[in-house]
Design a protein around this motif. Structure first.
Motif, PDB file in Angstrom:
ATOM      1  N   TRP A  24     -11.033  -6.741 -11.695  1.00  0.00           N
ATOM      2  CA  TRP A  24     -10.219  -6.705 -11.064  1.00  0.00           C
ATOM      3  C   TRP A  24     -10.137  -7.383  -9.598  1.00  0.00           C
ATOM      4  O   TRP A  24      -9.442  -7.271  -9.027  1.00  0.00           O
ATOM      5  N   THR A  25     -11.298  -5.989  -8.799  1.00  0.00           N
ATOM      6  CA  THR A  25     -11.974  -6.064  -7.481  1.00  0.00           C
ATOM      7  C   THR A  25     -11.075  -7.491  -6.679  1.00  0.00           C
ATOM      8  O   THR A  25     -10.949  -7.426  -5.651  1.00  0.00           O
ATOM      9  N   ALA A  26     -12.073  -8.246  -7.298  1.00  0.00           N
ATOM     10  CA  ALA A  26     -11.855  -9.356  -7.263  1.00  0.00           C
ATOM     11  C   ALA A  26     -10.918 -10.490  -6.844  1.00  0.00           C
ATOM     12  O   ALA A  26     -10.447 -11.518  -6.354  1.00  0.00           O
ATOM     13  N   SER A  27     -10.056 -10.427  -7.646  1.00  0.00           N
ATOM     14  CA  SER A  27      -8.748 -10.379  -8.056  1.00  0.00           C
ATOM     15  C   SER A  27      -7.616 -10.757  -6.536  1.00  0.00           C
ATOM     16  O   SER A  27      -6.797 -10.674  -6.112  1.00  0.00           O
ATOM     17  N   LEU A  28      -7.934  -8.895  -6.886  1.00  0.00           N
ATOM     18  CA  LEU A  28      -7.111  -8.159  -5.323  1.00  0.00           C
ATOM     19  C   LEU A  28      -7.740  -8.759  -4.457  1.00  0.00           C
ATOM     20  O   LEU A  28      -6.699  -8.596  -3.402  1.00  0.00           O
ATOM     21  N   GLY A  29      -8.685  -9.391  -4.386  1.00  0.00           N
ATOM     22  CA  GLY A  29      -9.360  -9.780  -2.898  1.00  0.00           C
ATOM     23  C   GLY A  29      -9.171 -10.951  -2.711  1.00  0.00           C
ATOM     24  O   GLY A  29      -8.647 -11.222  -1.142  1.00  0.00           O
ATOM     25  N   ALA A  30      -9.358 -11.484  -4.016  1.00  0.00           N
ATOM     26  CA  ALA A  30      -8.776 -12.952  -3.646  1.00  0.00           C
ATOM     27  C   ALA A  30      -6.885 -12.974  -3.179  1.00  0.00           C
ATOM     28  O   ALA A  30      -7.021 -14.164  -2.332  1.00  0.00           O
ATOM     29  N   ALA A  31      -6.205 -11.649  -3.695  1.00  0.00           N
ATOM     30  CA  ALA A  31      -4.482 -11.993  -3.149  1.00  0.00           C
ATOM     31  C   ALA A  31      -4.955 -11.608  -1.224  1.00  0.00           C
ATOM     32  O   ALA A  31      -3.795 -12.498  -1.191  1.00  0.00           O
ATOM     33  N   ALA A  32      -5.557 -10.343  -1.360  1.00  0.00           N
ATOM     34  CA  ALA A  32      -5.957 -10.632   0.734  1.00  0.00           C
ATOM     35  C   ALA A  32      -6.575 -11.732   0.564  1.00  0.00           C
ATOM     36  O   ALA A  32      -5.601 -12.147   1.999  1.00  0.00           O
ATOM     37  N   LEU A  33      -6.696 -12.517   0.468  1.00  0.00           N
ATOM     38  CA  LEU A  33      -7.564 -13.416   1.863  1.00  0.00           C
ATOM     39  C   LEU A  33      -7.077 -14.209   1.298  1.00  0.00           C
ATOM     40  O   LEU A  33      -6.210 -14.851   2.594  1.00  0.00           O
ATOM     41  N   ALA A  34      -6.270 -14.487   0.270  1.00  0.00           N
ATOM     42  CA  ALA A  34      -5.624 -15.186   0.340  1.00  0.00           C
ATOM     43  C   ALA A  34      -3.276 -15.394   0.892  1.00  0.00           C
ATOM     44  O   ALA A  34      -3.091 -16.398   2.082  1.00  0.00           O
ATOM     45  N   THR A  35      -3.887 -14.113   1.484  1.00  0.00           N
ATOM     46  CA  THR A  35      -2.673 -13.707   2.629  1.00  0.00           C
ATOM     47  C   THR A  35      -2.883 -13.747   3.494  1.00  0.00           C
ATOM     48  O   THR A  35      -2.284 -14.590   4.864  1.00  0.00           O
ATOM     49  N   GLU A  81       2.339 -23.987   0.080  1.00  0.00           N
ATOM     50  CA  GLU A  81       1.867 -23.330   0.454  1.00  0.00           C
ATOM     51  C   GLU A  81       2.258 -21.216  -0.085  1.00  0.00           C
ATOM     52  O   GLU A  81       1.249 -20.860  -0.390  1.00  0.00           O
ATOM     53  N   THR A  82       3.376 -21.411   0.346  1.00  0.00           N
ATOM     54  CA  THR A  82       4.098 -19.949  -0.759  1.00  0.00           C
ATOM     55  C   THR A  82       3.557 -20.494  -1.572  1.00  0.00           C
ATOM     56  O   THR A  82       2.779 -18.626  -2.461  1.00  0.00           O
ATOM     57  N   ILE A  83       4.158 -21.389  -2.796  1.00  0.00           N
ATOM     58  CA  ILE A  83       3.789 -21.320  -4.069  1.00  0.00           C
ATOM     59  C   ILE A  83       2.313 -21.094  -4.311  1.00  0.00           C
ATOM     60  O   ILE A  83       1.466 -19.988  -5.266  1.00  0.00           O
ATOM     61  N   ALA A  84       1.022 -21.465  -3.516  1.00  0.00           N
ATOM     62  CA  ALA A  84      -0.178 -20.654  -3.489  1.00  0.00           C
ATOM     63  C   ALA A  84       0.187 -19.404  -3.094  1.00  0.00           C
ATOM     64  O   ALA A  84      -1.024 -19.059  -4.576  1.00  0.00           O
ATOM     65  N   VAL A  85      -0.005 -19.138  -2.712  1.00  0.00           N
ATOM     66  CA  VAL A  85      -0.285 -18.121  -2.367  1.00  0.00           C
ATOM     67  C   VAL A  85       1.143 -16.595  -3.831  1.00  0.00           C
ATOM     68  O   VAL A  85      -0.317 -15.716  -3.381  1.00  0.00           O
ATOM     69  N   VAL A  86       1.996 -16.771  -3.722  1.00  0.00           N
ATOM     70  CA  VAL A  86       3.163 -16.675  -5.241  1.00  0.00           C
ATOM     71  C   VAL A  86       1.900 -16.547  -6.330  1.00  0.00           C
ATOM     72  O   VAL A  86       1.752 -15.645  -7.317  1.00  0.00           O
ATOM     73  N   VAL A  87       0.869 -17.993  -6.514  1.00  0.00           N
ATOM     74  CA  VAL A  87       0.263 -17.748  -7.574  1.00  0.00           C
ATOM     75  C   VAL A  87      -0.848 -17.350  -7.308  1.00  0.00           C
ATOM     76  O   VAL A  87      -1.127 -16.073  -8.607  1.00  0.00           O
ATOM     77  N   ILE A  88      -1.702 -17.171  -6.956  1.00  0.00           N
ATOM     78  CA  ILE A  88      -2.642 -16.439  -6.973  1.00  0.00           C
ATOM     79  C   ILE A  88      -2.309 -14.545  -6.970  1.00  0.00           C
ATOM     80  O   ILE A  88      -3.075 -13.204  -7.622  1.00  0.00           O
ATOM     81  N   ALA A  89      -1.112 -14.300  -5.930  1.00  0.00           N
ATOM     82  CA  ALA A  89      -0.891 -13.011  -5.972  1.00  0.00           C
ATOM     83  C   ALA A  89      -0.050 -12.550  -7.188  1.00  0.00           C
ATOM     84  O   ALA A  89      -1.107 -11.319  -7.926  1.00  0.00           O
ATOM     85  N   LEU A  90       0.647 -12.996  -8.148  1.00  0.00           N
ATOM     86  CA  LEU A  90       0.933 -12.832  -9.947  1.00  0.00           C
ATOM     87  C   LEU A  90      -0.525 -12.907 -10.055  1.00  0.00           C
ATOM     88  O   LEU A  90      -0.193 -11.889 -11.404  1.00  0.00           O
ATOM     89  N   SER A  91      -1.568 -13.500 -10.334  1.00  0.00           N
ATOM     90  CA  SER A  91      -2.827 -13.470 -11.270  1.00  0.00           C
ATOM     91  C   SER A  91      -3.375 -12.011 -10.714  1.00  0.00           C
ATOM     92  O   SER A  91      -3.881 -11.893 -11.827  1.00  0.00           O
ATOM     93  N   ALA A  92      -3.153 -11.948  -9.539  1.00  0.00           N
ATOM     94  CA  ALA A  92      -3.587 -10.278  -9.002  1.00  0.00           C
ATOM     95  C   ALA A  92      -2.602  -9.422  -9.918  1.00  0.00           C
ATOM     96  O   ALA A  92      -3.684  -7.710 -10.879  1.00  0.00           O
ATOM     97  N   LEU A  93      -1.574  -9.560  -9.948  1.00  0.00           N
ATOM     98  CA  LEU A  93      -0.838  -8.977 -10.632  1.00  0.00           C
ATOM     99  C   LEU A  93      -0.933  -7.919 -11.814  1.00  0.00           C
ATOM    100  O   LEU A  93      -1.086  -7.832 -12.768  1.00  0.00           O
ATOM    101  N   ALA A  94      -0.878  -9.745 -12.046  1.00  0.00           N
ATOM    102  CA  ALA A  94      -1.242  -9.944 -14.696  1.00  0.00           C
ATOM    103  C   ALA A  94      -2.125  -8.863 -14.599  1.00  0.00           C
ATOM    104  O   ALA A  94      -2.537  -8.550 -16.092  1.00  0.00           O
TER     105      ALA A  94
END
Length: 374
Positions: free
Chosen positions: A301-312, A327-340
């Motif tokens: 869970w922590t790693a998924s949120l960290g990945a969202a931070a790094l993607a941003t 690039e926007t789609i990639a960031v959104v997918v990573i962010a939505l994965s962390a949210l999910a």
């Protein structure tokens, strides 16, 4: 990223030296803790089934201190951070030895947090979207920074209730902070973050289930203090807009855990410092997770949120002031994965009241077993 690492090899060397020191020193610290009687005894609230020595934080602190003395510029902010970490370690060690009442313990934490502020580690401005940089006077920025540091110290302390949980989460946070700080040219903050990560990974050698030693308050306060201060020195004092939310993302798991526990204690009018079994890791155990599975789930869970931070930070979705579709789609997918992942945990543990038949069925079976045994 690799170019930055080649230009600053002390980031990698600091992490490796911290790892080696903690791996080698922790057994000796554990033996000393047993001789001194600084041992966690099993009880209804704790998860350990046998006496486990505390004071592992002393090994963590030394693992952070030695490479920091070798690789950091100690003429300014970093000196204040190391001095404050030493005070945090002493406060935690005294609590491990004798137990401190909440008020003197909080006073010690505030004293530790005030030291880096005196050396310039405080938030003097924020950069907001569509607004730009907003300068903060010292009488606002310094108290806010002290509150942030003390809050993160206690968040990590609250999180330290399961074998390997706090050290694993702090290792992931340290690696993420190091990567972000290095990309922003904050070399000292990157080195210190990497050192923290190396120390935590080294401690996991002895702390992952079944743990042979606990870090105790001496370790939890040092790790929380260091992560909070490097987030200020390495991220919050930059001119970038996005970094404002990155520390909150990276430290979201301890923030959510602490917020939930404090809210529940306030709801039932219990002291905030009173121990109980309402932490997220306790709830994982209540629904049948093993300690290993619960810890690894919270790491993920922590790693998924960290990945969202790094993607941003690293995916140029708005380079040149223009939005870029791929690039926007990639960031959104990573962010939505962390949210999910976050929603999944909230649903699984019923952090908010959601209809979760599996959890309710398990609780009903447990209640039936308790009635039959009675």
């Amino acid at each position: 990223m690799f170019e930055d690492l080649r230009a600053s090899p002390e980031v990698l060397w600091g992490a490796l030296i911290a790892f080696g020191i903690v791996v080698l020193l922790t057994p000796a610290v554990g033996g000393m803790a047993r001789l001194l009687g600084v041992v966690d005894q099993p009880d209804a609230r704790r998860l350990n089934k046998r006496p486990i020595p505390r004071l592992g934080g002393l090994a963590i602190f030394l693992g952070i201190l030695v490479p920091s003395l070798a690789f950091l510029d100690l003429s300014g902010e970093m000196r204040g951070i190391l001095l404050g970490a030493a005070v945090a370690c002493v406060v935690g060690a005294v609590d491990d030895f004798r137990g401190l009442d909440p008020v003197p313990k909080l006073a010690g934490q505030v004293a530790a947090a005030a030291i880096p502020c005196a050396f310039g580690v405080w938030v003097d401005h924020f950069t907001f979207p569509f607004v730009g940089a907003v300068d903060l006077p010292a009488w606002v920025g310094m108290p806010l920074t002290v509150v942030w540091i003390v809050a993160v110290m206690n968040m990590v302390n609250f999180l330290d209730g399961m074998d390997g949980l706090a050290s694993g989460v702090c290792a992931i946070a340290g690696l993420t902070f190091a990567t972000l700080a290095l990309s922003l040219g904050k070399i000292d903050a990157a080195v210190l973050s990497a050192i923290v990560a190396g120390a935590c990974i080294g401690f996991l050698r002895h702390n992952f289930f079944p743990a042979r030693i606990f870090m105790g308050d001496s370790g939890a306060l040092v790790l929380g203090f260091t992560l909070a201060t490097v987030s200020v020195a390495g991220l919050l004092k930059t001119a970038s807009t996005v970094v404002l939310v990155l520390p909150l993302l990276i430290l979201a798991v301890p923030i959510i855990d602490t917020s939930f526990v404090v809210a529940k204690r306030l709801k039932y009018r219990r002291p905030i410092s009173s121990p109980d079994r309402s932490h997220l890791h306790h709830r994982f155990m209540d629904i049948g997770f093993s300690q290993r599975r619960a810890a690894v789930t919270m790491w993920a869970w922590t790693a998924s949120l960290g990945a969202a931070a790094l993607a941003t930070r690293f995916i140029p979705f708005r380079a040149g002031g223009h939005w870029h579709a791929g690039e926007t789609i990639a960031v959104v997918v990573i962010a939505l994965s962390a949210l999910a992942f976050s929603v999944y945990v909230i649903y699984l543990l019923e952090i908010v009241k959601l209809a979760n038949p599996r959890v309710r069925r398990r609780r009903s079976e447990r209640d039936d077993e308790q009635r039959l045994s009675a």
